[in-house]
Design a protein around this motif. Structure first.
Motif, PDB file in Angstrom:
ATOM      1  N   GLY A 288       0.812  -1.206   0.000  1.00  0.00           N
ATOM      2  CA  GLY A 288       0.000   0.000   0.000  1.00  0.00           C
ATOM      3  C   GLY A 288       0.848   1.259   0.000  1.00  0.00           C
ATOM      4  N   LEU A 289       0.386   2.270   0.728  1.00  0.00           N
ATOM      5  CA  LEU A 289       1.091   3.549   0.762  1.00  0.00           C
ATOM      6  C   LEU A 289       2.148   3.608   1.842  1.00  0.00           C
ATOM      7  N   TYR A 380     -13.775  20.217   4.527  1.00  0.00           N
ATOM      8  CA  TYR A 380     -12.473  20.702   4.980  1.00  0.00           C
ATOM      9  C   TYR A 380     -12.568  21.302   6.379  1.00  0.00           C
ATOM     10  N   ALA A 381     -13.694  21.936   6.685  1.00  0.00           N
ATOM     11  CA  ALA A 381     -13.863  22.530   8.016  1.00  0.00           C
ATOM     12  C   ALA A 381     -13.909  21.450   9.091  1.00  0.00           C
ATOM     13  N   LYS A 382     -14.585  20.343   8.797  1.00  0.00           N
ATOM     14  CA  LYS A 382     -14.736  19.265   9.781  1.00  0.00           C
ATOM     15  C   LYS A 382     -13.522  18.342   9.840  1.00  0.00           C
ATOM     16  N   HIS A 383     -12.875  18.129   8.700  1.00  0.00           N
ATOM     17  CA  HIS A 383     -11.814  17.117   8.621  1.00  0.00           C
ATOM     18  C   HIS A 383     -10.499  17.692   8.090  1.00  0.00           C
ATOM     19  N   GLY A 384     -10.277  18.977   8.354  1.00  0.00           N
ATOM     20  CA  GLY A 384      -9.071  19.621   7.841  1.00  0.00           C
ATOM     21  C   GLY A 384      -7.794  18.939   8.265  1.00  0.00           C
ATOM     22  N   VAL A 385      -7.792  18.356   9.474  1.00  0.00           N
ATOM     23  CA  VAL A 385      -6.590  17.690   9.960  1.00  0.00           C
ATOM     24  C   VAL A 385      -6.218  16.510   9.072  1.00  0.00           C
ATOM     25  N   ASP A 386      -7.221  15.854   8.481  1.00  0.00           N
ATOM     26  CA  ASP A 386      -6.945  14.706   7.607  1.00  0.00           C
ATOM     27  C   ASP A 386      -6.407  15.141   6.248  1.00  0.00           C
ATOM     28  N   PHE A 387      -6.583  16.411   5.905  1.00  0.00           N
ATOM     29  CA  PHE A 387      -6.098  16.925   4.620  1.00  0.00           C
ATOM     30  C   PHE A 387      -4.892  17.851   4.801  1.00  0.00           C
ATOM     31  N   GLY A 388      -4.227  17.687   5.952  1.00  0.00           N
ATOM     32  CA  GLY A 388      -3.117  18.576   6.256  1.00  0.00           C
ATOM     33  C   GLY A 388      -1.805  18.224   5.603  1.00  0.00           C
ATOM     34  N   GLY A 389      -1.687  17.043   5.007  1.00  0.00           N
ATOM     35  CA  GLY A 389      -0.471  16.690   4.283  1.00  0.00           C
ATOM     36  C   GLY A 389       0.492  15.815   5.047  1.00  0.00           C
ATOM     37  N   THR A 394      -1.879   4.273   4.075  1.00  0.00           N
ATOM     38  CA  THR A 394      -3.058   3.721   3.412  1.00  0.00           C
ATOM     39  C   THR A 394      -4.342   4.039   4.160  1.00  0.00           C
ATOM     40  N   SER A 395      -4.344   3.886   5.473  1.00  0.00           N
ATOM     41  CA  SER A 395      -5.560   4.153   6.252  1.00  0.00           C
ATOM     42  C   SER A 395      -5.955   5.626   6.161  1.00  0.00           C
ATOM     43  N   ASP A 396      -4.966   6.516   6.117  1.00  0.00           N
ATOM     44  CA  ASP A 396      -5.261   7.942   5.959  1.00  0.00           C
ATOM     45  C   ASP A 396      -5.923   8.217   4.616  1.00  0.00           C
ATOM     46  N   ALA A 397      -5.392   7.588   3.560  1.00  0.00           N
ATOM     47  CA  ALA A 397      -5.953   7.785   2.222  1.00  0.00           C
ATOM     48  C   ALA A 397      -7.389   7.279   2.155  1.00  0.00           C
ATOM     49  N   ARG A 398      -7.635   6.127   2.768  1.00  0.00           N
ATOM     50  CA  ARG A 398      -9.006   5.586   2.774  1.00  0.00           C
ATOM     51  C   ARG A 398      -9.961   6.505   3.520  1.00  0.00           C
ATOM     52  N   ARG A 399      -9.482   7.081   4.618  1.00  0.00           N
ATOM     53  CA  ARG A 399     -10.332   7.978   5.398  1.00  0.00           C
ATOM     54  C   ARG A 399     -10.663   9.235   4.581  1.00  0.00           C
ATOM     55  N   ARG A 400      -9.671   9.781   3.874  1.00  0.00           N
ATOM     56  CA  ARG A 400      -9.933  10.954   3.035  1.00  0.00           C
ATOM     57  C   ARG A 400     -10.882  10.613   1.889  1.00  0.00           C
TER      58      ARG A 400
END
Length: 418
Positions: A288-289, A380-389, A394-400
């Motif tokens: 995976g990633l 982005y307002a609710k889940h900005g932390v997940d799109f922070g870079g 792999t689990s992060d990508a699935r969550r996004r």
């Protein structure tokens, strides 16, 4: 839990392994008179299929997407004039007596341009009296002196490997080692060097899609990319530390930005296309990633063997989804939570989410674009932390991906109730 260390091998065991599986790279060396370089690299032959191809491929797809300025070219000529040692070029024999350049394209291009009178000498340190001269206007003794110099080459021969897989491994090994001492190649540049094939060609072509270029600010092709500002560096190696060019428009009206130029030169735009194709098949790859470079390498190797029909469907899927998002958000469609610059992880998630929609659903969303933009702003307002870079496994990508799909579903629900 502490990992056990591998016990050291004895000399006898190491000797057996070396005899059994030691890499045997077969090379030969050659010297080419400078006056013959132009003829060599314009020589062609006719293939069995009736196509005309160069005997020496100076511009295989994996070569870097940037060019030397005239100062660098002139300094190379000055080195030959003074008989200063110049590093050899490395060639790969991809077929019997057919070669491609692995390392040294810029030197070869500079020499060919020189012999074709394409630039005037400039920035010379020891021969400033020659400034403004081209090859044809040099004093005859100096011309003759340069003509009798040689460029050395080292050729990785075809018989080095018995199979295509072994050839790819050894080619990658040599290519990475060649570039480990200077400016490092990006992962995608190396990928292009050793995993050429139909999927690789498709990724290169799709990276030139106008909508993607507008989003990234990338040039259209190598020829439309002007050289960087003239340098005063004394060496002949590539130097990525020059001042970035300012924003400018190309002939098609696309604004080329410093960031876009950098992405183009490192082939990050090509990797974006590959990421879209590969990320849709994450579950089929065990690593995976967690090892993203290996994941993309393996997917490209497999993808180069896909049938032509599969690749056509890949192209249609990519273009359909990219154009969908361009209609939704234009050049800013993938700017992510920061809304400042293009975000790879926003691109990955949004492209994945839209790829599972039907065409009818996409049309409905396009008829209510404000609903999509509102849903993304809320995401982005609710889940900005997940799109922070910083979350890239792999689990992060699935969550996004789930966040993006939820946002599109919310936009669909809103569109239907309007």
């Amino acid at each position: 839990m502490k990992h056990e260390e591998t016990p050291p091998a004895g000399d006898a065991e190491l000797n057996k392994r070396y005899v059994r599986e030691g890499v045997r790279i077969v090379v030969e060396q050659a010297r080419y008179p400078l006056s013959q370089i132009l003829g060599m690299f314009t020589e062609t032959f006719e293939t069995d299929a009736g196509h005309t191809e160069p005997k020496y491929k100076r511009d295989p797809e994996y070569q870097r997407r940037h060019r030397w300025d005239n100062v660098r070219k002139s300094r190379l000529i000055e080195s030959f004039l003074m008989n200063v040692p110049v590093p050899p070029v490395f060639l790969y024999e991809y077929d019997l007596a057919r070669f491609e350049v692995m390392d040294g394209r810029q030197r070869l291009t500079a020499l060919m341009d020189f012999y074709q009178n394409k630039f005037e000498l400039t920035g010379l340190q020891h021969w400033p009296e020659l400034h403004g001269r081209r090859y044809s206007t040099l004093p005859h003794s100096i011309r003759d002196g340069i003509d009798r110099r040689y460029l050395s080459s080292i050729i990785l021969l075809n018989e080095t490997a018995a199979t295509e897989e072994q050839a790819a491994f050894l080619k990658k090994l040599v290519f990475e080692r060649l570039n480990s001492g200077g400016v490092r190649l990006s992962g995608q540049e190396t990928r292009n060097a050793v995993y050429d094939g139909p999927l690789n060609d498709l990724c290169l072509r799709l990276s030139q899609t106008p909508e993607l270029r507008i989003m990234l600010g990338t040039p259209g092709d190598l020829e439309s990319l002007p050289p960087r500002e003239e340098s005063t560096a004394g060496d002949i190696e590539d130097d990525d530390n020059q001042e970035a060019m300012s924003v400018r428009e190309d002939s098609e009206g696309v604004k080329i930005t410093p960031t876009g130029r950098k992405m183009f030169e490192s082939m990050e735009d090509v990797e974006l296309v590959l990421r879209f194709f590969a990320y849709r098949h994450l579950d089929k790859f065990s690593q995976g990633l967690n090892k993203i470079a290996e994941f993309l390498d393996e997917f490209l190797v497999r993808g180069n063997k896909f049938p032509a029909g599969t690749l056509r469907s890949y192209e249609e899927i990519f273009l359909s989804n990219l154009r969908f998002w361009y209609k939704i958000g234009g050049a800013d469609a993938f700017k992510g939570a920061s809304n400042r610059q293009f975000s790879k992880i926003a691109f990955d998630a949004l492209m994945y989410a839209s790829s599972v929609l039907t065409e009818a659903q996409k049309e409905l969303l396009l008829s209510s674009r404000e609903s999509v933009r509102f849903a993304l702003t809320d995401m982005y307002a609710k889940h900005g932390v997940d799109f922070g870079g910083r979350k890239t496994n792999t689990s992060d990508a699935r969550r996004r991906n789930k966040h993006a799909m939820d946002a599109l579903n919310a936009a669909l629900k809103s569109s239907r109730t309007r």
